[in-house]
Design an enzyme around this catalytic site. Structure first.
Site, short mmCIF file in Angstrom:
data_model
loop_
_atom_site.label_atom_id
_atom_site.label_comp_id
_atom_site.label_asym_id
_atom_site.label_seq_id
_atom_site.Cartn_x
_atom_site.Cartn_y
_atom_site.Cartn_z
N CYS A 206 -19.89 0.83 7.81
CA CYS A 206 -19.10 0.25 8.90
C CYS A 206 -17.93 1.20 9.12
CB CYS A 206 -18.62 -1.15 8.52
SG CYS A 206 -17.55 -1.94 9.76
N CYS B 34 0.84 -1.20 0.00
CA CYS B 34 0.00 0.00 0.00
C CYS B 34 0.88 1.25 0.00
CB CYS B 34 -0.92 0.00 1.22
SG CYS B 34 -2.04 1.43 1.27
N CYS C 54 -0.05 5.26 6.76
CA CYS C 54 -0.73 5.07 8.03
C CYS C 54 0.26 4.50 9.05
CB CYS C 54 -1.92 4.13 7.86
SG CYS C 54 -3.10 4.64 6.57
N CYS D 124 0.07 0.70 10.20
CA CYS D 124 -0.22 -0.37 9.26
C CYS D 124 1.01 -1.11 8.75
CB CYS D 124 -1.02 0.19 8.08
SG CYS D 124 -1.54 -1.10 6.93
N ARG E 257 -18.30 -3.32 17.42
CA ARG E 257 -17.46 -4.51 17.23
C ARG E 257 -16.15 -4.40 17.99
NH1 ARG E 257 -16.80 -5.20 11.53
NH2 ARG E 257 -18.73 -6.40 11.62
N CYS F 127 -19.13 -7.62 3.40
CA CYS F 127 -18.53 -6.35 3.76
C CYS F 127 -17.21 -6.23 3.00
CB CYS F 127 -18.27 -6.27 5.27
SG CYS F 127 -17.51 -4.73 5.83
N CYS G 205 -16.04 -10.40 5.52
CA CYS G 205 -15.45 -9.11 5.18
C CYS G 205 -14.19 -9.32 4.35
CB CYS G 205 -15.10 -8.34 6.46
SG CYS G 205 -16.50 -8.16 7.59
#
Length: 337
Positions: free
Chosen positions: A210, A75, A79, A82, A282, A150, A119
């Site tokens: 979500c 990616c 972040c 991450c 969650r 999801c 998901c």
């Protein structure tokens, strides 16, 4: 109020009469009110959260979701939490997108183990059109199993949410991560407004939202209140609210951050339940590091959804058998789709 509005802690001062506030329907929650919730006596806070929870939900029901990475690593974002960011050296290898057959095998296994929602996550800034075409195929196939679907695919371009919705996607996950004023401490390659824009596209396409965040990234309690306020004041607030505890991965900028006290995490769950009474809250990343007692407190505070399985994208998650044993100890049962 829609997704195109930001709420900062400085803007949202006011009353602290949280324990007489019945819902967000009549007025917005301000940051000071939510910070006062987080500052309350632990017993009072948990009692309030459990009382709200029982008004809207099966007090012993837990929704089980399974999350898989359909495209791992590489990616371009920065972040700070991450391990899939290409710029960090975390040992996560860049992998091509899974095939439809691989996804269906995983979805079938998840359903057999009791998961009602499947998901699918992908590590990229946002999907290209060819990626959306593959994802819509996966969504249709998983839906054919009778499971909720999801996806978390990053920033969406105009029209992509509509395509996912037409394929039958039930939920789109796109977390705010933290409060607006703390955001640049965590991410610099995208703006907070970028996230809100994607969420607005998702809502406009008729897909359930979500959206939650991560705690334990060095933020203050007021910043945690700011995150909850941002979520609770969406109109409507998200149907599903994942609260993640930072999983520290060596090689990421946030590795070595002071570990958040577990009871502070429980307080955050309780504040989410009180301010978003109808949402599924969650208990998400970081659960592997939590004791059974802390997880039990999270359920008492209003958590009623978990990720279920041995892996959460690239980090560990409590094994299915451990989850079932804990649910049996607590007298909890899985909710159906």
């Amino acid at each position: 109020m829609n997704f195109n509005s930001l709420i900062t802690s400085n803007e949202m001062e006011g009353s602290t009469s949280n324990f007489t506030k019945e819902s967000q329907d009549a007025e917005l929650w301000n940051v000071t009110e939510i910070e006062s919730l987080l500052n309350a006596s632990f017993n009072d806070l948990i009692f309030r959260a459990q009382t709200v929870h029982r008004q809207y939900h099966d007090p012993n029901g837990v929704q089980l979701s399974t999350l898989i990475s359909v495209k791992t690593g590489g990616c371009p974002e920065d972040c700070g939490y991450c391990p899939q960011a290409a710029r960090y050296h975390t040992g996560v290898e860049n992998q091509d997108m899974l095939s439809l057959d691989e996804v269906m095998l995983a979805a079938t296994a998840a359903k057999d183990k009791g998961a009602s929602r499947f998901c699918m996550g992908a590590a990229w800034r946002g999907p290209k059109q060819r990626d959306i075409e593959k994802m819509t195929e996966m969504v249709r196939a998983v839906k054919s199993l009778g499971m909720e679907t999801c996806a978390t695919l990053g920033l969406l371009k105009p029209g992509q949410a509509q395509q996912l919705g037409e394929a039958g996607l039930d939920y789109y996950n796109h977390n705010l991560d933290t409060a607006p004023e703390y955001y640049e401490e965590i991410i610099t390659t995208r703006q907070y407004q970028d996230r809100l824009n994607t969420l607005q596209q998702v809502r406009d396409a008729g897909i359930n939202v979500c959206c939650g965040g991560i705690v334990g990234m060095g933020e203050t309690r007021r910043s945690r209140a700011g995150l909850i306020a941002q979520l609770a004041n969406m109109n409507p607030y998200p149907e599903s609210v994942p609260i993640n505890h930072l999983v520290q991965v060596k090689g990421t900028p946030l590795y070595g951050t002071a570990v958040l006290d577990p009871l502070e995490f429980v307080r955050t769950i309780a504040a989410a339940r009180i301010t978003m009474p109808k949402a599924m809250v969650r208990l998400s990343a970081g659960r592997q590091e939590m004791s059974e007692a802390v997880q039990a407190l999270c359920f008492l505070a209003g958590a009623n959804s978990i990720f279920y399985g041995d892996k959460l994208l690239t980090t560990g998650n409590p094994e299915t058998d451990r989850d079932r044993l804990l649910m049996e100890k607590l007298g909890l049962h899985a909710l159906s789709a």
